[in-house]
Design an enzyme around this catalytic site. Structure first.
Site, PDB file in Angstrom:
ATOM      1  N   ASP A 183       5.794  22.180  24.971  1.00 21.06           N
ATOM      2  CA  ASP A 183       4.974  22.226  26.265  1.00 21.06           C
ATOM      3  C   ASP A 183       4.455  20.715  26.686  1.00 21.06           C
ATOM      4  O   ASP A 183       3.560  20.612  27.371  1.00 21.06           O
ATOM      5  CB  ASP A 183       3.730  22.823  26.208  1.00 21.06           C
ATOM      6  N   GLU A 184       4.959  19.692  26.397  1.00 19.28           N
ATOM      7  CA  GLU A 184       4.907  18.309  26.454  1.00 19.28           C
ATOM      8  C   GLU A 184       6.017  17.592  27.006  1.00 19.28           C
ATOM      9  O   GLU A 184       7.131  17.694  26.620  1.00 19.28           O
ATOM     10  CB  GLU A 184       4.408  17.760  25.485  1.00 19.28           C
TER      11      GLU A 184
HETATM   12  P1  TTP Z   1      -1.080  22.232  22.561  1.00 24.05           P
HETATM   13  O1  TTP Z   1      -0.488  21.429  23.655  1.00 24.05           O
HETATM   14  O2  TTP Z   1      -1.432  21.193  21.432  1.00 24.05           O
HETATM   15  O3  TTP Z   1      -2.080  23.290  22.762  1.00 24.05           O
HETATM   16  P2  TTP Z   1      -2.139  24.118  24.224  1.00 24.05           P
HETATM   17  O4  TTP Z   1      -1.215  24.047  24.981  1.00 24.05           O
HETATM   18  O5  TTP Z   1      -2.134  25.672  23.602  1.00 24.05           O
HETATM   19  O6  TTP Z   1      -3.764  23.898  24.569  1.00 24.05           O
HETATM   20  P3  TTP Z   1      -4.136  22.372  25.620  1.00 24.05           P
HETATM   21  O7  TTP Z   1      -2.903  21.767  25.618  1.00 24.05           O
HETATM   22  O8  TTP Z   1      -4.421  23.029  26.705  1.00 24.05           O
HETATM   23  O9  TTP Z   1      -5.133  21.938  24.568  1.00 24.05           O
HETATM   24  O10 TTP Z   1       0.096  22.909  21.965  1.00 24.05           O
HETATM   25  C1  TTP Z   1       1.284  23.770  22.729  1.00 24.05           C
HETATM   26  C2  TTP Z   1       1.421  24.974  22.012  1.00 24.05           C
HETATM   27  O11 TTP Z   1       2.043  24.575  20.686  1.00 24.05           O
HETATM   28  C3  TTP Z   1       0.507  25.921  22.066  1.00 24.05           C
HETATM   29  O12 TTP Z   1       0.215  26.712  23.057  1.00 24.05           O
HETATM   30  C4  TTP Z   1       0.692  26.876  20.890  1.00 24.05           C
HETATM   31  C5  TTP Z   1       1.560  25.904  19.831  1.00 24.05           C
HETATM   32  N1  TTP Z   1       0.781  25.405  18.778  1.00 24.05           N
HETATM   33  C6  TTP Z   1       0.825  26.140  17.491  1.00 24.05           C
HETATM   34  O13 TTP Z   1       1.539  27.214  17.433  1.00 24.05           O
HETATM   35  N2  TTP Z   1      -0.121  25.685  16.558  1.00 24.05           N
HETATM   36  C7  TTP Z   1      -0.889  24.783  16.460  1.00 24.05           C
HETATM   37  O14 TTP Z   1      -1.627  24.569  15.602  1.00 24.05           O
HETATM   38  C8  TTP Z   1      -0.918  23.979  18.015  1.00 24.05           C
HETATM   39  C9  TTP Z   1      -1.967  22.903  18.085  1.00 24.05           C
HETATM   40  C10 TTP Z   1      -0.219  24.607  18.965  1.00 24.05           C
HETATM   41 MG    MG Z   2      -0.619  22.029  25.822  1.00 28.40          MG
END
Ligand code: TTP
Ligand code: MG
Length: 373
Positions: free
Chosen positions: A122-123
């Site tokens: 997601d980045e």
């Molecule tokens: P992140 O970008 O860290 O989190 P997010 O997109 O859910 O929330 P935001 O960016 O708005 O703070 O992580 C991306 C995805 O990775 C997240 O949707 C689910 C997965 N993930 C896990 O499975 N375990 C984890 O501990 C984290 C941090 C993320």
């Molecule tokens: Mg995210």
């Protein structure tokens, strides 16, 4: 050329100023679920392994911002999330779905950049130096990206823009969710100074605590100090941390090499042959590795277990699966089975480690498949 850019630099040393953009999807897994089932919109949604309506034994992968208001966070046991917010919707992880959506989002993003670097599902970092004239245009480009993802995928993201990857990443986190933060090169130190050191990627709880003991809480305070002398034995990381605190990061977009493997290990306070303690360690490392590999969007085919005995004799055993996997179950099961073979020796164990290898990046290998959906 703007006079400010040329000031103090002659043409031989004039280095092009970079403009880097970082995009991070908001509560990614949970937002995708809410998009698929609009009745979940605006509600606390928790996505995690084995949720069983909140009674399962898994951990939270992520949750919607509504759920975060109840104190729920990634990595927390589902049971704890349930105590904090029993009325939340508890959904299992549907990785195949998130991968498909991720691939589509990345395809949109890629078109906006000359250099593109996906991180996890997601980045992404994007070098847009040649696409825009300056930071005002960069802001417009960022808005356009947000609009297109909103329109085509009905998802929100947060975008940060800055003179390097580090500043762009901190900026995208600054106004989450649905944020857009542009940090002008002149404002970098001003922007970073009040933020807690924890906002620096790579600074975990341990570093934060060590710094707190030295009365360093913010990035600004860190920038004033000699990091090398603050953090004993910090080496290269200490040097880098010192530079980051001052907003300096030369790393290139696309500069990252693909990972070949992912590992974790645990050294016991006291050497042990207690099967229960060993199992607990193996399970904990498995969970941590699974979390990291899930976030990065990896599948793995080979699982290796390393054992170091009390006499420092070290052995590794591996098992390669028939097909790539991404679940926690095979990591735990295979690791425990490999451990069993070692325990016959009767010696006490000093260290146990697990490594996942034969990695594939799902966003990539699925790119062609995705065309058919
Ligand atoms: P992140 O970008 O860290 O989190 P997010 O997109 O859910 O929330 P935001 O960016 O708005 O703070 O992580 C991306 C995805 O990775 C997240 O949707 C689910 C997965 N993930 C896990 O499975 N375990 C984890 O501990 C984290 C941090 C993320
Ligand atoms: Mg995210």
């Amino acid at each position: 050329m703007e006079p400010r850019q040329a000031f103090g630099e002659n043409s031989a040393t004039l280095k092009k100023r970079r403009i880097v953009l970082h995009v991070d999807m908001d509560s990614f897994f949970a937002s995708v679920e809410a998009r698929e089932d609009p009745s979940l919109k605006g509600l606390p949604v928790v996505v995690g392994a084995d949720p069983k309506g909140g009674r399962g034994r898994g951990v939270v992968s992520t949750c919607s911002y509504e759920a975060r208001e109840f104190g729920i966070r990634s990595g927390m046991p589902i049971s704890r999330a349930y105590k904090l917010c029993p009325q939340a919707a508890f959904l299992p992880v549907n990785m195949a779905l998130y991968r498909r959506v991720s691939a589509r989002v990345m395809r949109i993003l890629r078109r906006y950049a000359d250099k593109f670097e996906q991180v996890g599902l997601d980045e992404a970092f994007m070098d847009i130096s040649d696409r825009v004239k300056g930071y005002e245009e960069a802001r417009e480009l960022a808005s356009e990206i947000k609009r297109e993802i909103g329109e085509k995928e009905r998802l929100t993201c947060s975008v940060g823009v800055g003179p390097n990857k580090f500043v762009a990443k901190v900026a995208s986190d600054f106004e989450k969710p649905d944020g857009l933060t542009v940090v002008d090169p002149d404002k970098v130190e001003e922007f970073l100074a009040p933020l807690p050191v924890r906002k620096i990627p790579g600074v975990g709880r341990k570093t934060e605590m060590a710094l707190r003991k030295m009365k360093v809480r913010t990035i600004g305070e860190l920038a004033q100090r000699d990091v090398q002398s603050l953090l004993a034995r910090s080496g290269r990381w200490g040097r880098r941390l010192g530079l980051l605190a001052r907003g300096v990061d030369e790393s290139e977009v696309e500069g990252r090499r693909e990972r070949r493997s992912l590992g974790g290990e645990h050294t016991f306070e006291e050497d042990t042959d207690d099967v229960e303690i060993l199992h607990r360690a193996v399970d904990e490392i498995s969970e941590k590795l699974h979390e990291v590999s899930t976030k990065a969007g990896y599948s793995f085919k080979t699982i290796s277990l390393k054992i170091r005995f009390e006499d420092f004799e070290t052995h590794t055993r591996s098992k390669t699966l028939d097909s790539p996997a991404s679940d926690l179950k095979p990591i735990k099961k295979v690791s425990r089975n490999l451990l069993k073979e070692f325990l016959r020796s009767g010696k006490k164990v000093r260290l146990v480690g697990i490594r996942l290898s034969n990695l594939t990046r799902l966003g990539k290998s699925q790119k062609h498949m995705e065309e058919f959906f």
